[in-house]
Scaffold this motif. Structure first.
Motif, PDB file in Angstrom:
ATOM      1  N   ILE A 265       0.827  -1.208   0.000  1.00 61.16           N
ATOM      2  CA  ILE A 265       0.000   0.000   0.000  1.00 61.16           C
ATOM      3  C   ILE A 265       0.863   1.261   0.000  1.00 61.16           C
ATOM      4  CG2 ILE A 265      -1.735   1.311   1.305  1.00 61.16           C
ATOM      5  CD1 ILE A 265      -2.907  -1.462   2.109  1.00 61.16           C
ATOM      6  N   GLU A 266       1.943   1.251   0.747  1.00 64.39           N
ATOM      7  CA  GLU A 266       2.848   2.406   0.748  1.00 64.39           C
ATOM      8  C   GLU A 266       3.433   2.648  -0.643  1.00 64.39           C
ATOM      9  OE1 GLU A 266       5.692   1.603   3.872  1.00 64.39           O
ATOM     10  OE2 GLU A 266       4.259   2.180   5.429  1.00 64.39           O
ATOM     11  N   ASP A 267       3.844   1.568  -1.323  1.00 64.63           N
ATOM     12  CA  ASP A 267       4.393   1.700  -2.675  1.00 64.63           C
ATOM     13  C   ASP A 267       3.344   2.218  -3.653  1.00 64.63           C
ATOM     14  OD1 ASP A 267       6.845   0.792  -1.754  1.00 64.63           O
ATOM     15  OD2 ASP A 267       6.590  -1.248  -2.543  1.00 64.63           O
ATOM     16  N   ALA A 268       2.087   1.801  -3.461  1.00 63.46           N
ATOM     17  CA  ALA A 268       1.014   2.199  -4.372  1.00 63.46           C
ATOM     18  C   ALA A 268       0.546   3.631  -4.144  1.00 63.46           C
ATOM     19  CB  ALA A 268      -0.177   1.248  -4.227  1.00 63.46           C
ATOM     20  N   THR A 269       0.659   4.107  -2.903  1.00 64.88           N
ATOM     21  CA  THR A 269       0.106   5.423  -2.569  1.00 64.88           C
ATOM     22  C   THR A 269       1.158   6.481  -2.236  1.00 64.88           C
ATOM     23  OG1 THR A 269      -0.098   4.909  -0.201  1.00 64.88           O
ATOM     24  CG2 THR A 269      -1.999   4.373  -1.634  1.00 64.88           C
ATOM     25  N   GLY A 270       2.333   6.041  -1.853  1.00 62.34           N
ATOM     26  CA  GLY A 270       3.356   6.982  -1.403  1.00 62.34           C
ATOM     27  C   GLY A 270       3.106   7.488   0.009  1.00 62.34           C
ATOM     28  N   LEU A 271       2.170   6.856   0.722  1.00 61.46           N
ATOM     29  CA  LEU A 271       1.811   7.287   2.074  1.00 61.46           C
ATOM     30  C   LEU A 271       2.146   6.198   3.089  1.00 61.46           C
ATOM     31  CD1 LEU A 271      -1.704   8.735   1.221  1.00 61.46           C
ATOM     32  CD2 LEU A 271       0.348  10.065   1.775  1.00 61.46           C
ATOM     33  N   GLN A 272       2.636   6.620   4.253  1.00 66.92           N
ATOM     34  CA  GLN A 272       2.916   5.674   5.320  1.00 66.92           C
ATOM     35  C   GLN A 272       1.628   4.947   5.687  1.00 66.92           C
ATOM     36  OE1 GLN A 272       4.705   7.371   8.810  1.00 66.92           O
ATOM     37  NE2 GLN A 272       4.950   5.391   9.792  1.00 66.92           N
ATOM     38  N   THR A 273       1.741   3.658   5.976  1.00 67.77           N
ATOM     39  CA  THR A 273       0.565   2.838   6.255  1.00 67.77           C
ATOM     40  C   THR A 273       0.735   2.089   7.564  1.00 67.77           C
ATOM     41  OG1 THR A 273       0.198   2.555   3.879  1.00 67.77           O
ATOM     42  CG2 THR A 273      -0.884   0.975   5.328  1.00 67.77           C
ATOM     43  N   GLN A 274      -0.329   2.063   8.350  1.00 71.30           N
ATOM     44  CA  GLN A 274      -0.383   1.329   9.614  1.00 71.30           C
ATOM     45  C   GLN A 274      -1.479   0.279   9.495  1.00 71.30           C
ATOM     46  OE1 GLN A 274       1.298   2.084  12.708  1.00 71.30           O
ATOM     47  NE2 GLN A 274       2.611   3.480  11.574  1.00 71.30           N
ATOM     48  N   ALA A 275      -1.129  -0.984   9.654  1.00 68.88           N
ATOM     49  CA  ALA A 275      -2.106  -2.065   9.500  1.00 68.88           C
ATOM     50  C   ALA A 275      -2.406  -2.737  10.828  1.00 68.88           C
ATOM     51  CB  ALA A 275      -1.584  -3.099   8.504  1.00 68.88           C
ATOM     52  N   THR A 276      -3.662  -3.128  10.980  1.00 70.12           N
ATOM     53  CA  THR A 276      -4.127  -3.875  12.150  1.00 70.12           C
ATOM     54  C   THR A 276      -4.980  -5.027  11.661  1.00 70.12           C
ATOM     55  OG1 THR A 276      -4.212  -1.843  13.457  1.00 70.12           O
ATOM     56  CG2 THR A 276      -5.444  -3.722  14.301  1.00 70.12           C
ATOM     57  N   VAL A 277      -4.818  -6.180  12.289  1.00 70.85           N
ATOM     58  CA  VAL A 277      -5.672  -7.324  11.989  1.00 70.85           C
ATOM     59  C   VAL A 277      -6.935  -7.170  12.823  1.00 70.85           C
ATOM     60  CG1 VAL A 277      -5.877  -9.841  12.045  1.00 70.85           C
ATOM     61  CG2 VAL A 277      -3.678  -8.773  11.471  1.00 70.85           C
ATOM     62  N   ARG A 278      -8.083  -7.263  12.163  1.00 78.74           N
ATOM     63  CA  ARG A 278      -9.362  -6.989  12.841  1.00 78.74           C
ATOM     64  C   ARG A 278      -9.541  -7.807  14.105  1.00 78.74           C
ATOM     65  NH1 ARG A 278     -14.468  -4.673  10.757  1.00 78.74           N
ATOM     66  NH2 ARG A 278     -13.466  -4.635   8.735  1.00 78.74           N
ATOM     67  N   ARG A 279      -9.178  -9.070  14.091  1.00 82.02           N
ATOM     68  CA  ARG A 279      -9.401  -9.911  15.269  1.00 82.02           C
ATOM     69  C   ARG A 279      -8.519  -9.500  16.453  1.00 82.02           C
ATOM     70  NH1 ARG A 279      -6.868 -14.691  12.071  1.00 82.02           N
ATOM     71  NH2 ARG A 279      -4.673 -14.460  12.611  1.00 82.02           N
ATOM     72  N   SER A 280      -7.463  -8.738  16.198  1.00 82.11           N
ATOM     73  CA  SER A 280      -6.607  -8.288  17.301  1.00 82.11           C
ATOM     74  C   SER A 280      -6.946  -6.876  17.773  1.00 82.11           C
ATOM     75  CB  SER A 280      -5.134  -8.356  16.887  1.00 82.11           C
ATOM     76  OG  SER A 280      -4.856  -7.423  15.871  1.00 82.11           O
ATOM     77  N   MET A 281      -7.976  -6.289  17.173  1.00 84.45           N
ATOM     78  CA  MET A 281      -8.388  -4.934  17.534  1.00 84.45           C
ATOM     79  C   MET A 281      -9.064  -4.948  18.900  1.00 84.45           C
ATOM     80  SD  MET A 281     -10.567  -2.571  15.008  1.00 84.45           S
ATOM     81  CE  MET A 281     -11.204  -1.011  15.451  1.00 84.45           C
ATOM     82  N   ASP A 282      -8.720  -4.012  19.733  1.00 79.83           N
ATOM     83  CA  ASP A 282      -9.299  -3.907  21.065  1.00 79.83           C
ATOM     84  C   ASP A 282     -10.809  -3.712  20.938  1.00 79.83           C
ATOM     85  OD1 ASP A 282     -10.212  -3.066  23.602  1.00 79.83           O
ATOM     86  OD2 ASP A 282      -8.292  -2.108  24.050  1.00 79.83           O
ATOM     87  N   PRO A 283     -11.626  -4.577  21.542  1.00 80.52           N
ATOM     88  CA  PRO A 283     -13.086  -4.468  21.432  1.00 80.52           C
ATOM     89  C   PRO A 283     -13.639  -3.131  21.928  1.00 80.52           C
ATOM     90  CG  PRO A 283     -12.473  -6.496  22.571  1.00 80.52           C
ATOM     91  CD  PRO A 283     -11.215  -5.713  22.337  1.00 80.52           C
ATOM     92  N   ARG A 284     -12.947  -2.488  22.842  1.00 76.83           N
ATOM     93  CA  ARG A 284     -13.404  -1.185  23.336  1.00 76.83           C
ATOM     94  C   ARG A 284     -13.255  -0.104  22.269  1.00 76.83           C
ATOM     95  NH1 ARG A 284      -9.615  -0.696  28.267  1.00 76.83           N
ATOM     96  NH2 ARG A 284      -8.360  -1.717  26.703  1.00 76.83           N
ATOM     97  N   PHE A 285     -12.329  -0.306  21.312  1.00 77.93           N
ATOM     98  CA  PHE A 285     -12.099   0.658  20.241  1.00 77.93           C
ATOM     99  C   PHE A 285     -13.065   0.453  19.077  1.00 77.93           C
ATOM    100  CE2 PHE A 285      -9.795   1.776  16.275  1.00 77.93           C
ATOM    101  CZ  PHE A 285      -9.718   3.142  16.475  1.00 77.93           C
ATOM    102  N   ALA A 286     -13.450  -0.783  18.825  1.00 79.33           N
ATOM    103  CA  ALA A 286     -14.261  -1.136  17.652  1.00 79.33           C
ATOM    104  C   ALA A 286     -15.551  -0.328  17.516  1.00 79.33           C
ATOM    105  CB  ALA A 286     -14.551  -2.632  17.645  1.00 79.33           C
ATOM    106  N   PRO A 287     -16.377  -0.189  18.553  1.00 77.78           N
ATOM    107  CA  PRO A 287     -17.629   0.567  18.366  1.00 77.78           C
ATOM    108  C   PRO A 287     -17.404   2.038  18.001  1.00 77.78           C
ATOM    109  CG  PRO A 287     -17.668  -0.646  20.434  1.00 77.78           C
ATOM    110  CD  PRO A 287     -16.286  -0.764  19.872  1.00 77.78           C
ATOM    111  N   HIS A 288     -16.318   2.623  18.474  1.00 73.28           N
ATOM    112  CA  HIS A 288     -16.056   4.035  18.221  1.00 73.28           C
ATOM    113  C   HIS A 288     -15.594   4.286  16.791  1.00 73.28           C
ATOM    114  CE1 HIS A 288     -16.678   4.864  22.406  1.00 73.28           C
ATOM    115  NE2 HIS A 288     -15.812   3.927  22.716  1.00 73.28           N
TER     116      HIS A 288
END
Length: 98
Positions: free
Chosen positions: A66-89
């Motif tokens: 994605i960085e090569d395609a866009t030229g923008l820094q990218t931060q990736a997260t796997v959905r199953r490892s996402m903190d459940p308290r963050f997901a609704p927000h």
């Protein structure tokens, strides 16, 4: 780069990203909306095929694609490892790409 340009660039590289074991990908955060700055990175959320071996190296590979395609820094997260308290927000700020 606008949100639509980012989406188009990611979709152009969907086969390479899926080749790393990603079944679904979304952008979230400021780049998913209209409140980003020129220096804003791309936050992505990925889902992984259940029977696929997926490691941190695969996640980094996806970021690099994605960085090569866009030229923008990218931060990736796997959905199953996402903190459940963050997901609704963040649910309103998620744009599904594939």
């Amino acid at each position: 780069m606008t949100r639509d340009q980012i989406i188009a660039a990611i979709r152009e590289n969907a086969d390479a990203i899926k080749g790393k074991g990603v079944s679904k990908l979304a952008i979230l955060g400021s780049r998913a909306g209209e409140d980003y700055r020129a220096a804003s990175d791309i936050d992505i959320l990925v889902e992984v095929e259940p029977d696929t071996t997926f490691s941190l190296l695969n996640l980094i590979d996806v970021e690099h694609i994605i960085e090569d395609a866009t030229g923008l820094q990218t931060q990736a997260t796997v959905r199953r490892s996402m903190d459940p308290r963050f997901a609704p927000h963040s649910a309103d700020d998620i744009v599904e790409i594939f």
